[in-house]
Each structure stands twice: as structure tokens, then as C-alpha cells.
Scaffold this active site. Sequence first.
Site, PDB file in Angstrom:
ATOM      1  N   HIS A   4     -20.909  34.898  45.617  1.00  0.00           N
ATOM      2  CA  HIS A   4     -20.355  33.924  44.680  1.00  0.00           C
ATOM      3  C   HIS A   4     -18.831  33.896  44.850  1.00  0.00           C
ATOM      4  O   HIS A   4     -18.203  34.950  45.012  1.00  0.00           O
ATOM      5  CB  HIS A   4     -20.718  34.284  43.240  1.00  0.00           C
ATOM      6  CG  HIS A   4     -20.357  33.225  42.249  1.00  0.00           C
ATOM      7  ND1 HIS A   4     -19.090  33.110  41.730  1.00  0.00           N
ATOM      8  CD2 HIS A   4     -21.085  32.222  41.693  1.00  0.00           C
ATOM      9  CE1 HIS A   4     -19.059  32.087  40.893  1.00  0.00           C
ATOM     10  NE2 HIS A   4     -20.256  31.535  40.853  1.00  0.00           N
ATOM     11  N   GLU A  50     -16.368  33.651  42.867  1.00  0.00           N
ATOM     12  CA  GLU A  50     -15.623  34.509  41.953  1.00  0.00           C
ATOM     13  C   GLU A  50     -15.686  35.966  42.385  1.00  0.00           C
ATOM     14  O   GLU A  50     -14.685  36.692  42.326  1.00  0.00           O
ATOM     15  CB  GLU A  50     -16.158  34.365  40.522  1.00  0.00           C
ATOM     16  CG  GLU A  50     -15.386  35.208  39.523  1.00  0.00           C
ATOM     17  CD  GLU A  50     -15.975  35.188  38.131  1.00  0.00           C
ATOM     18  OE1 GLU A  50     -15.857  36.211  37.425  1.00  0.00           O
ATOM     19  OE2 GLU A  50     -16.576  34.157  37.741  1.00  0.00           O
ATOM     20  N   THR A  67     -17.603  36.796  35.437  1.00  0.00           N
ATOM     21  CA  THR A  67     -17.489  36.209  34.084  1.00  0.00           C
ATOM     22  C   THR A  67     -18.681  35.341  33.697  1.00  0.00           C
ATOM     23  O   THR A  67     -18.814  34.982  32.531  1.00  0.00           O
ATOM     24  CB  THR A  67     -16.218  35.340  33.975  1.00  0.00           C
ATOM     25  OG1 THR A  67     -16.324  34.224  34.864  1.00  0.00           O
ATOM     26  CG2 THR A  67     -14.975  36.146  34.277  1.00  0.00           C
ATOM     27  N   SER A 116     -24.156  26.796  40.593  1.00  0.00           N
ATOM     28  CA  SER A 116     -23.388  27.188  39.410  1.00  0.00           C
ATOM     29  C   SER A 116     -24.056  28.389  38.761  1.00  0.00           C
ATOM     30  O   SER A 116     -25.167  28.290  38.234  1.00  0.00           O
ATOM     31  CB  SER A 116     -23.322  26.025  38.410  1.00  0.00           C
ATOM     32  OG  SER A 116     -22.901  26.472  37.133  1.00  0.00           O
TER      33      SER A 116
END
Length: 321
Positions: free
Chosen positions: A135, A137, A176, A234
Site C-alpha cells: 500500500h 502509505e 491509518t 482504497s
Amino acid sequence: MSEPATSKPPLRVVLCAPRGFCAGVVRAIETVERALRIYGTPVYVRHEIVHNKFVVDSLKAKGVVFINELAEAPPGPHPVVFSAHGVARSVPEEAGRRNLRTIDATCPLVTKVHREALAHFKRGRRIVLIGHAGHPEVVGTMGQLPQGAVTLVSSIEEVERLQREDGQPIAYVTQTTLSVDDTREIVAALRARFPDIHVPPNEDICYATTNRQEAVKAAARLVEAAIVVGAANSSNSQRLREVAEREGCVAQLVADERAVDWAALANVRSVAVTAGASAPETLVERIVEALKERYEVTLETITTTSESMAFPLPRDVRDPV
């Protein structure tokens, strides 16, 4: 003459609130919009500014060029914007060497995790990151520190395989956009295996992820099915689908109304509708209109909390004082 009876089956539609855009997404999109006004076209964005094709396509139509690597952006006055997910330290370093003008639209809550990881590293702690491999992030967070300084885990089984290193203190941080329930279980396993582990001073999972999961959980207990509007890549949208499924719903994640599996709703009389943090409200409205075309809809909203979070824009695009 009396009006003919409707042939549409009844459907109770429960809208989840909060849903859709979070403060970090609003900030990222506004950053790109303002960069267009200030610097003109093209504005370059490294990777998707947020994980939503509708948003990306809308910005492309205004003159934004999305790139995979900095090498695709020429030096000059037109800036390169870093996405809301954050980037590894090597990315702005490379931009500096190439004299690129950059604007950092990283969500401040992601930046907070970066700073936590750096603080642990400076204190000599071993760092465990709870997150999903690959991912953006996670790539950005791990890239804040030298290779090998951060160990990624995504399951209890991976926690159990962690080797103890005598004498070295240990700490954890998290992506997060994780499932609150899944993360709670992984954290419990970490704390059981490493009782002295340093925990984040504040929850790393962002307020918007938590709030949207709580809302869909509450709604899912009242309905038979759930539609989550969001992109397949997402993380927070995928977690919403999983939360609804855990509550016993037939749940589907759709990019827009064209992707709805109508066969899955054939015998359903109640459905919850929500949206991931990077999905605009217009897509929810299109889902509701598509439902109204096929059903006699009764619409209601379940609200679990209200949100007022807002983040200041990057200095490069703020209005002059």
C-alpha cells in the site's frame, strides 16, 4: 381514475453518516486545484492523489498529469504534488537533486505516523508497522527509515513469527486506514508477545476510518445488504466492506452505479449505503438514483457521530495573509 400501482418492489435505504471525503482527502484535492490556479497547467501528481478514479479523471480533465515516477516530470515552474498517502524520504531527495518544484499533500495524520516512527528509531527502538504490504502509505512510512529498520506485520500469525531481540526496546505504529477490529486483535497479540512494547500516544488509525467503520457497523445491523462506494485499491473502502460482511450483510464495493451487482440485491428489502474516505458524495447520489429507478425507495440516515476536522493547506498554495 386512480393512479396505477407501482410495480417497483419496496426498498429501505439507510445512508451512513459520516461517509465519503475526510479532511485529508479534501486537503489533497484542494491542494491540486489551487496549484492549477497558481502555476497553470500542467500540474504533475505523483501517483493517484487519492484512490478514486472519478476524482483522478476529473483532475486530468483540468490539466493534471499523473505520473508514476519523478523522472516523468520535467524541471521547471510546474510543480509535482505528492499524494495524500505520503512518500518515502528518497522521493523529495530525488526531487531536490533534479530541481523540481514540489508540493507535499501528505495527510497530516500520515505525517504524524512518520514522525512517530522516526522518534522510535532515534531512541534505538525496534519498529513494527501494522499494515498492508505494497500500500502506498506503508511504502511511504517504511521509507522514512533505513532499510530493515521497520518490520511489517499484517496478521496475528506474522506477530507470532517475530523473533525476540534481547535488550532492544520495541514499538509499533500502524497504517491509518486499517480495520479497527482487526488491528485491535493484532495489537493485543503484540502486547502479549512483547509486554513492554511502546504504544502510540494517540491512535494511529485516523478518525475518519474509525468513524466510517462505526457508522457502517451500526447500519449493517439494521439491513440485509450494504453498498460501499469506493475504489478497489482504497484500503479504507475495502475495510468498510469487510465490516459490513462481519455484521452479516451481503456487501459489495463498487466504483459507481454501473458496477452494482443487482442480482445480489434481488431478494433484498433493506440496504445500507456508505462511501470510503476518497469517494465523492456525487457517487453516492448516483447510487441512490439508480436504486430509485429499480425500487420504491424509503430513504433514511443513521448518524453515529459528526465531524468538524479540517487541515491547513500546504504553504505553497495558501492564500496570502
